[in-house]
Design an enzyme around this catalytic site. Structure first.
Site, mmCIF file in Angstrom:
data_model
loop_
_atom_site.group_PDB
_atom_site.id
_atom_site.type_symbol
_atom_site.label_atom_id
_atom_site.label_comp_id
_atom_site.label_asym_id
_atom_site.label_seq_id
_atom_site.Cartn_x
_atom_site.Cartn_y
_atom_site.Cartn_z
ATOM 1 N N SER A 106 54.606 -10.149 51.038
ATOM 2 C CA SER A 106 53.863 -11.382 50.789
ATOM 3 C C SER A 106 52.611 -11.400 51.671
ATOM 4 O O SER A 106 51.831 -10.458 51.651
ATOM 5 C CB SER A 106 54.776 -12.592 51.021
ATOM 6 O OG SER A 106 54.103 -13.799 50.726
ATOM 7 N N ASP A 131 56.125 -11.737 39.353
ATOM 8 C CA ASP A 131 55.446 -12.438 40.448
ATOM 9 C C ASP A 131 54.176 -13.074 39.896
ATOM 10 O O ASP A 131 53.390 -12.420 39.192
ATOM 11 C CB ASP A 131 55.102 -11.441 41.563
ATOM 12 C CG ASP A 131 54.527 -12.110 42.810
ATOM 13 O OD1 ASP A 131 54.235 -13.324 42.765
ATOM 14 O OD2 ASP A 131 54.367 -11.410 43.820
#
Length: 371
Positions: free
Chosen positions: A196, A299
């Site tokens: 991330s 995602d």
């Protein structure tokens, strides 16, 4: 750069998130999502006290069993800023009988996720992640507890994570690293790893390390490993619009976290966010080590991640892409899916490739493998 999608991917998009991830992963990520929402106030402020209360920690005083394959400890990196790291060491790395014709133990500098705002090196989630990395990759993992936004905006996290590299360098040069660093540890095989926003940090710290020349010697950054890295920009991509709120993350979430981290008045085309945006610098001439980028097909910001891979390749960089079509954010937390094991296998192959090359440079011996 986005891979072509077939009808099966279209069907997956229409499913609820609980249908595409294991139940324990769904419960964990859903609970984290709830906790994150509770800490964000309607006026845009952030409740750090509540965030810490809701974040389950693993204390350093936790009882370790003698048969645990990985040991861990906490160390202070900088007393002034309060930076510290949790270090994970595989017990097998203390075997000093390693042959000169085998790889030494690699060193991972791990930069945890949490969108620059949440989580710590001792959060239970990242304690588990780093334990798995240390065990499966047989690597020393230095998980950096950098300062977080919004209290500490750009570039605090980058500076803190780079400071971890210089801290290890000083430890080695002062001759005190041997008190904890296994003798098999190979300073020439340091990897920057993060997920991330931690993947975002990998890029920026990696560029700084590459430009520092001999400043980090005897450390050598051998590679970058970016797991679902957090990049973005002002325009909305197809995947952002398509997956907004579908798999745990919303556009509103991402906007909040970028606003929390970026300097006041900056937009998402700031170079920290948009690596190849209108305000970003050219990477031509910057000698970077190979990168491995893992992208989850479900995602919301996968388009930005794929554009990063394309931009790096266009700049002449060596980049491997692992695209996991049916994975969501958080797929790497538990070893309960094929996605997790594909990632770990890919990381192992990635670091072994460098190990073979480093061994040849160091000894002139080419390690032979059998099939």
């Amino acid at each position: 750069m986005e891979p072509e999608e077939d009808s099966s991917a279209e069907e997956l998009q229409l499913k609820e998130s609980k249908e595409v991830v294991p139940l324990n992963t769904w419960v964990l990520i859903s609970n984290l999502k709830l906790a994150y929402n509770l800490t964000r106030n309607s006026d845009g402020s952030f409740n750090r006290n509540l965030d810490e209360f809701l974040d389950r920690k693993v204390p350093v005083s936790s009882v370790e069993r003698e048969d645990d394959p990985v040991t861990f400890m906490d160390v202070t990196i900088d007393r002034t800023s309060g930076i510290w790291s949790r270090i994970f060491i595989p017990r097998a790395s203390h075997n000093n009988n390693a042959s000169s014709t085998t790889h030494g133990t690699p060193i991972f500098f791990y930069f945890h996720g949490g969108s620059f705002v949440h989580m710590s090196a001792n959060s239970a989630v990242y304690h588990t992640v780093c334990q798995q990395l240390a065990r499966l990759c047989q690597a020393v993992v230095i998980s950096v507890n950098y300062r977080r936004a919004p209290e500490h905006k750009y570039p605090a996290a980058y500076n803190d994570c780079y400071a971890a590299l210089t801290w290890l360098k000083v430890q080695v040069l002062r001759g005190v690293a041997h008190a904890w660093l296994p003798r098999t540890a190979d300073l020439g095989r340091c990897f920057l790893v993060g997920d991330s926003n931690g993947g975002n940090i990998v890029h920026h710290v990696g560029v700084r390390a590459a430009e520092s020349g001999a400043e980090l010697g005897p450390l050598r950054v051998a590679g970058h490993i970016l797991i679902i890295p957090m990049f973005g920009g002002n325009r909305r991509t197809q995947s952002e619009l398509r997956f907004d709120g579908q798999y745990f993350v919303t556009i509103k979430d991402r906007d909040f976290y970028w606003q929390s981290f970026l300097p006041a008045g900056a937009d998402r085309d700031h170079p920290a966010c948009n690596i190849f945006g209108p305000s970003s610098r050219s990477l031509e001439g910057v000698v970077l080590p190979p990168s491995l980028v893992a992208v989850a097909g479900l995602d919301m910001i996968k388009d930005w991640q794929l554009q990063y891979v394309e931009g790096m390749r266009n700049a002449g960089k060596d980049v491997e892409l692992l695209f996991l079509e049916e994975a969501t954010v958080g797929f790497f937390i538990f070893p309960n899916t094929g996605h997790f094991h594909r990632l770990m296998d890919k990381i192992t192959a990635f670091i072994d490739r460098d190990g073979d090359q480093h061994l040849t440079r160091r000894t002139g011996i080419t390690r032979r493998t059998t099939t």
